[in-house]
Design a protein around this motif. Structure first.
Motif: not given
Length: 263
Positions: A36-37, A40, A43-44, A51, A54-55, A58-59, A132, A136
């Motif tokens: 997952m990270l 992410t 994609l960033m 971001p 997206l964050t 992802a979270c 982000s 994260m």
């Protein structure tokens, strides 16, 4: 690589031996979170993707893995997940403001020499990237505190089904007080330990205490620790209130259904 495989195997064996099936799921959750990270981060680099959004996505995925995949889908994990999402949304806005005001985004002076041969025109918003990175870094601790509160509260409610909402909420706060200090210190020593080499480098270059405190790389880490501590402190009343409200509401609903059935 062989050393990593041996250590991973030892970790897997110990987690299965201690935690059984849940320990095995916890081990494989590490790899799911890593994937997952990785997605992410990849994609960033796209300037067309926000971001912050997206964050948050992802979270959400990481929280779902840590709560639902490891502990199953139940009332405890559902309320912990809800509290985590509310805390993350609030923290994203708060950290974005702090990052803009403190101007900790981008590269520090200590890093410029090593990356001077590369182009720094990446086309991404480093304020949002810094936000982000901070959020994260705290998501694991926030989900851990959330489930650490909702699970004991569930046990308290099971043993005292007639408990008042206020007392149940205060019980959650009491539990949170007991784990607040240890989790905050864990974050502090984790970040400081990872930057121990940098602190030794500061000493070799004879940086003064004031120069260290005002350096961007040090300020960045300290702000990350403070924001992580704020997130941990914030989720305690949020998780306690959501869980207490849900449990009492569910009890009242069951009581009404029982009364209606008897009539």
């Amino acid at each position: 690589m062989s050393t990593n495989l041996v250590l991973a195997a030892i970790l897997l064996i110990l987690m299965i031996w201690v935690g059984g099936k849940k320990g095995a799921r916890s081990f494989f959750a590490l790899f799911l979170n890593f994937i997952m990270l990785l997605i992410t981060v990849l994609l960033m680099t796209d300037p067309h993707i926000n971001p912050i959004i997206l964050t948050f996505i992802a979270c959400t995925g990481i929280s779902a893995i840590n709560l639902f995949y490891i502990n199953g889908v139940n009332q405890k994990t559902a309320t912990a997940f809800m509290a985590t999402m509310i805390t993350i949304a609030v923290m994203l806005i708060f950290i974005l403001i702090v990052t803009k005001k403190s101007m900790i985004q981008g590269f520090s002076e200590e890093e410029l020499e090593e990356i001077s041969i590369y182009s720094l025109h990446l086309g991404v918003d480093f304020v949002k990237i810094a936000t982000s990175v901070i959020i994260m870094s705290t998501i694991g601790s926030i989900t851990d505190v959330a489930i650490s509160i909702t699970s004991p509260m569930q046990e308290i409610f099971n043993h005292q089904p007639k408990i008042e909402r206020r007392k149940l909420f205060l019980s959650g706060l009491t539990i949170g007080k007991d784990i607040l200090g240890t989790n905050t210190n864990t974050l502090f020593f984790a970040f400081i330990g990872s930057y121990m080499g940098l602190l030794l480098w500061f000493r070799d270059l004879k940086y003064s205490v004031g120069a260290i405190a005002n350096s961007k790389v040090f300020s960045d880490e300290m702000l990350t620790i403070f924001c992580a501590g704020i997130g941990i402190a914030a989720i305690i009343p949020i998780a306690s209130w959501i869980n207490a409200s849900h449990l009492i509401k569910k009890r009242d609903k069951n009581t009404e259904q029982t009364t209606s059935g008897q009539i």
